[in-house]
Structure formats: C-alpha cells, structure tokens
Design a protein around this motif. Sequence first.
Motif, PDB file in Angstrom:
ATOM      1  N   THR A 294      11.984 -11.881  -6.184  1.00  0.00           N
ATOM      2  CA  THR A 294      12.780 -12.266  -5.013  1.00  0.00           C
ATOM      3  C   THR A 294      12.282 -11.561  -3.762  1.00  0.00           C
ATOM      4  O   THR A 294      12.181 -12.174  -2.686  1.00  0.00           O
ATOM      5  N   ASN A 295      11.950 -10.282  -3.878  1.00  0.00           N
ATOM      6  CA  ASN A 295      11.473  -9.533  -2.719  1.00  0.00           C
ATOM      7  C   ASN A 295      10.074  -9.969  -2.298  1.00  0.00           C
ATOM      8  O   ASN A 295       9.709  -9.826  -1.124  1.00  0.00           O
TER       9      ASN A 295
ATOM     10  N   ALA B 265      14.560  -0.069   0.470  1.00  0.00           N
ATOM     11  CA  ALA B 265      13.582   0.982   0.178  1.00  0.00           C
ATOM     12  C   ALA B 265      12.190   0.565   0.652  1.00  0.00           C
ATOM     13  O   ALA B 265      11.458   1.363   1.256  1.00  0.00           O
ATOM     14  N   THR B 266      11.833  -0.693   0.394  1.00  0.00           N
ATOM     15  CA  THR B 266      10.515  -1.188   0.793  1.00  0.00           C
ATOM     16  C   THR B 266      10.350  -1.170   2.299  1.00  0.00           C
ATOM     17  O   THR B 266       9.337  -0.694   2.834  1.00  0.00           O
TER      18      THR B 266
ATOM     19  N   ALA C 268      -0.782   5.616   5.672  1.00  0.00           N
ATOM     20  CA  ALA C 268      -1.052   4.417   6.470  1.00  0.00           C
ATOM     21  C   ALA C 268      -1.138   3.152   5.628  1.00  0.00           C
ATOM     22  O   ALA C 268      -0.760   2.065   6.091  1.00  0.00           O
ATOM     23  N   PHE C 269      -1.635   3.250   4.397  1.00  0.00           N
ATOM     24  CA  PHE C 269      -1.827   2.040   3.594  1.00  0.00           C
ATOM     25  C   PHE C 269      -0.501   1.350   3.262  1.00  0.00           C
ATOM     26  O   PHE C 269      -0.478   0.153   2.940  1.00  0.00           O
ATOM     27  N   LEU C 270       0.621   2.070   3.368  1.00  0.00           N
ATOM     28  CA  LEU C 270       1.916   1.479   3.049  1.00  0.00           C
ATOM     29  C   LEU C 270       2.387   0.488   4.110  1.00  0.00           C
ATOM     30  O   LEU C 270       3.338  -0.266   3.879  1.00  0.00           O
ATOM     31  N   SER C 271       1.735   0.470   5.262  1.00  0.00           N
ATOM     32  CA  SER C 271       2.092  -0.495   6.298  1.00  0.00           C
ATOM     33  C   SER C 271       1.247  -1.763   6.213  1.00  0.00           C
ATOM     34  O   SER C 271       1.406  -2.671   7.034  1.00  0.00           O
ATOM     35  N   HIS C 272       0.380  -1.841   5.220  1.00  0.00           N
ATOM     36  CA  HIS C 272      -0.449  -3.045   5.043  1.00  0.00           C
ATOM     37  C   HIS C 272       0.398  -4.198   4.518  1.00  0.00           C
ATOM     38  O   HIS C 272       1.209  -4.034   3.609  1.00  0.00           O
ATOM     39  N   THR C 273       0.228  -5.364   5.116  1.00  0.00           N
ATOM     40  CA  THR C 273       0.958  -6.560   4.674  1.00  0.00           C
ATOM     41  C   THR C 273      -0.025  -7.653   4.277  1.00  0.00           C
ATOM     42  O   THR C 273      -1.186  -7.666   4.728  1.00  0.00           O
TER      43      THR C 273
ATOM     44  N   LEU D 121       6.106  -2.412  -1.468  1.00  0.00           N
ATOM     45  CA  LEU D 121       6.891  -3.073  -2.499  1.00  0.00           C
ATOM     46  C   LEU D 121       6.431  -2.643  -3.884  1.00  0.00           C
ATOM     47  O   LEU D 121       7.255  -2.409  -4.787  1.00  0.00           O
ATOM     48  N   GLY D 122       5.129  -2.502  -4.067  1.00  0.00           N
ATOM     49  CA  GLY D 122       4.596  -2.098  -5.366  1.00  0.00           C
ATOM     50  C   GLY D 122       5.038  -0.704  -5.770  1.00  0.00           C
ATOM     51  O   GLY D 122       5.449  -0.472  -6.917  1.00  0.00           O
ATOM     52  N   ILE D 123       4.988   0.231  -4.826  1.00  0.00           N
ATOM     53  CA  ILE D 123       5.393   1.612  -5.126  1.00  0.00           C
ATOM     54  C   ILE D 123       6.893   1.679  -5.421  1.00  0.00           C
ATOM     55  O   ILE D 123       7.332   2.321  -6.394  1.00  0.00           O
ATOM     56  N   CYS D 124       7.697   1.017  -4.602  1.00  0.00           N
ATOM     57  CA  CYS D 124       9.159   1.042  -4.810  1.00  0.00           C
ATOM     58  C   CYS D 124       9.537   0.357  -6.120  1.00  0.00           C
ATOM     59  O   CYS D 124      10.437   0.815  -6.830  1.00  0.00           O
TER      60      CYS D 124
END
Length: 494
Positions: A102-103, A286-287, A301-306, A316-319
């Motif tokens: 869903t996310n 959380a994401t 910084a890589f967590l802001s990649h879309t 989303l993967g880490i959460c």
Amino acid sequence: MIKPASIIISYTVVGIVVYLVLCALGEVAAWLPEPSTAPAHAVRFCDPALGFTLGWIYWLKYLVVTPNQLTAGALVISYWLDMKYVNPGVWISTFLVIIVATNYWGSQYIGTFEFALSSFKILVLFALTVLSLVIALGGGPDHEVRGFRYWRDPGAFAPYGDHELLGRFQAVCKTMSSTTFAYLGSELLGMTMLHIENPPEAAARAIKLTFYRVLIFNIFSVTLLGMLVPFDSQDLAFAGNASKPTTVSAFIVAIRMAHIPILPSILNAFILFFVLSAANQALYMATRTIYGLSQEQKAPAFLSHTNRRGIPIYSLGICSGLASLAFLNISSDSKVLFGYFVNIITMFSLLTWISILITHISFVRARKAQKIPDSALLFRAPFGVWGSWFALLSCMLISLMRGFDVVEMAVHPKRFDYKTFVTSYLAVPLYVSLVVGYKVLTRCKSVNPEEADLWTVTTIRERREAKTTVPKSEVEAFKGKYWLWHWIITAWLL
C-alpha cells in the motif's frame, strides 16, 4: 485490566496534559503562518539540538508503532483462531506485505483514505458509547441494570499488597502507560495546523475538539466500561487468568457479557481493520519523517532518493525492514511483546510532548525578551506559559510513575522486572545522547531569547495577508454546498 477509578484518573490527567500540549503547539503554529514543523520551531526558538532530536524521536516513535500494530493485529485474530493453531508470524507476514504494498503503490491515496476512515472511526466510537450506556442502564437483552456494581465488587482499584493507599497509587501507575498510549498521535492535530490556510482558526477549532474528545470519547467511554466490565474478568486479553477466546477490546467483553450475539465478531473485524490502518499510517509517517530528515541533511543523503513515482524507496525499505521486529513474537508471547512495544512508544510520546512544551516555553521567553505583548498573538494558549510548565512537570511525573509500577514494590519488594524497566526507559538515554551528540559534533548553541528570529515571522505574516483572499461569501457558499465534506474535515480533526 480495567480498574475503573484508576483508569479514569489516568485518562483525566493525561487528557489535561494533551490539551495543554496542543494549546502550546497551537500558539506557536498561529504565530508561524507559513508551513513549518515542530522540529523547526525548536531550532528557531530553543536549540538546534532539540530540533534535531525531536525529528529523530518522532521517527523512532512511529517506527516502533508499526510492529506494535502488527502484533496487535495478530492478537485480534486470536479472537477467532487461537495462536496454538496458526503461528502469529503468518498473520504478521500477511499484514506486513499488505501495508508495504500500500505504501509503495498507493501512497498518494493514504491521506484521503485515512481522512475518510477517521470519520468512520468516530461513528463507531459514538455508537459504542451509546450502546454501552444503554447496556449499563438495563437496555440490553438481559435487561440487567449494572450501574456501579463493579465499583463495589471486585472494586474500583485492583488490590496490591496490604497497604491500601500504596496499592491505589500503584493501580494508577499501572494504567499510565496504556493511557498515554491511547492518546498516541494527538500532537498530529498540531502538525496539521502547520499546513493549512488559517492557523489561528484551526488552532482554536482543534483545541476545542480535543477537549470534547477527551471529555466524551475517552473519559466518558472508560467510565462506562468500568460499569460494564469488572477488572478481574477472565475474558480480557491481558488478564492473568485469561480464558479463550480473549479480545484486545474491553468493548467486546462488555457486549459479550450483555449476551448480544454476532455483534462481537463484527466489532472485532472493525478493530482489525483499524489496527491495520494504524500500522499502514505509522509506516507512512515513519517513511516520510526519515525522508524529511534526509532532505534537511539530518539523516544519510541516500534516504531522500525517490523513484520515478516519487516514492522514497530507500526510506520505505529501511522502515519496512525494521517493522519486521514484530516477528519477535514468534518466539515470545504476543501479549508480552505488545506490552514492551507500548512501553517504548509511551516514553517516545512523552519525550515528544516534553520537547513541544520546552519549545513553547522558549517561544514565550523570546517574546518577553523582545517586548512583544500577548495582544500581538493571533492565538494565545488559554493557560499561557504556566500551563506548559504544569504539563511539562506532569510529563516528568508520569515518567517516574512508570518506575513505581516496574519495581512492583507493593507485592514483591525484592522483585525487579528488568525487561519492562529497559523498554520503559530506553528512550531517555537515547534522547539525551541525541541532544548531547548533536551539540558536541556541531558545537551549536542554545538560542538567545533576545536574538530569536521573531521578526522574520512578522514579515511573512504581512506578506501572506497581502495575498488575494477568497471572499467570505464564497467560502460560506462552499461550506453550504459541500456540507458533508466540511463535516468530514471537522470529524477528522478529532
């Protein structure tokens, strides 16, 4: 267990604290008309380290909510199918796949879906409150007037040891964690205020509705439940001598005790749906929180990649991966694991409220230092800075009260539940470490009240007021034509 008097005391105390937290957040939100965040308020008025810490604590809280709700989902399923027949890991895997999908594929619809679902939740709560009142007054199938009989037998407080006064105090302590958990996310109202067109009006409306929520949907509901279900009922899921099938909802126990058929299963299905919705929303929050921290250069910084669809896939993967903590209940009792998650989330919530209150106190101090009168405020917290001080001290006291429960001093003077203690207070050293670590690494200083950036806000307000506004007649016409949608918006703010 539902200990009538103690849980009413807990809901009242925590409800007042939540109300004061929203008042504090509302005053700051009304002063800052542009979209902002609570961590940004902390950076502007108090200390950059507090803003950094609040952002991470907010993320950690919703990170833990996700496995907590997945565990709750497995508990809800056990009402129909005992865990000894189907391992809870099966349900957790199914639920986790659903919310991750869903996310990933439906994230753009989550806001609209939760918007409408909140209205449905309110209808269900209202119906349950009315039904509970009818049953308490003898309108159920058994026509039995219950009144306050369970306050006399087995009693309004659960017994703890031979010391009556100490036992009552500990009874209140034992309910504080679950009560704080029940108010989880109330500060989201304040977060919503920061992103709408009229912060002062929204602040006043949100605080008023919060008062009604505390009074009607919380305190009144738990009072009715205390009339309908004795605290030693074997049907409660967390009862020490629980029978089967158990349920995580005391409302279902009350309906079953009133001998109303079919309705318990229907309500349990609603609860399962609400739990999965909460897990889905928590994963989304959380994401987006860790994604926002990354954009502010407060996370890798890589967590802001879309991806092409605008989904922050690494966040989303880490959460989602950390949500797999719910699988711990494969080797542990789901009720025990659920309790540990509640302990962690409760402290994260208290620390979030404490940070918001400190920010408001710093905001007021900055106003006073720069000689800005209260009359200049677009919205003022009804109890001012003293209300925030009272709420701040109350949050600290609630945190300490949890420690009295952990020690179990009334029943077992030498017993110490270290697992409960660790999960109850793990967030505190983490919070302190984030504040101190950020200050050491960045060498930032606390904001001087005389130098706090209040004047930029005034400029923004003037620029916003200069914009073209929609005539009031058109706004009223819109509300009249789309009254249902306007009602849903109001309900969602609850």
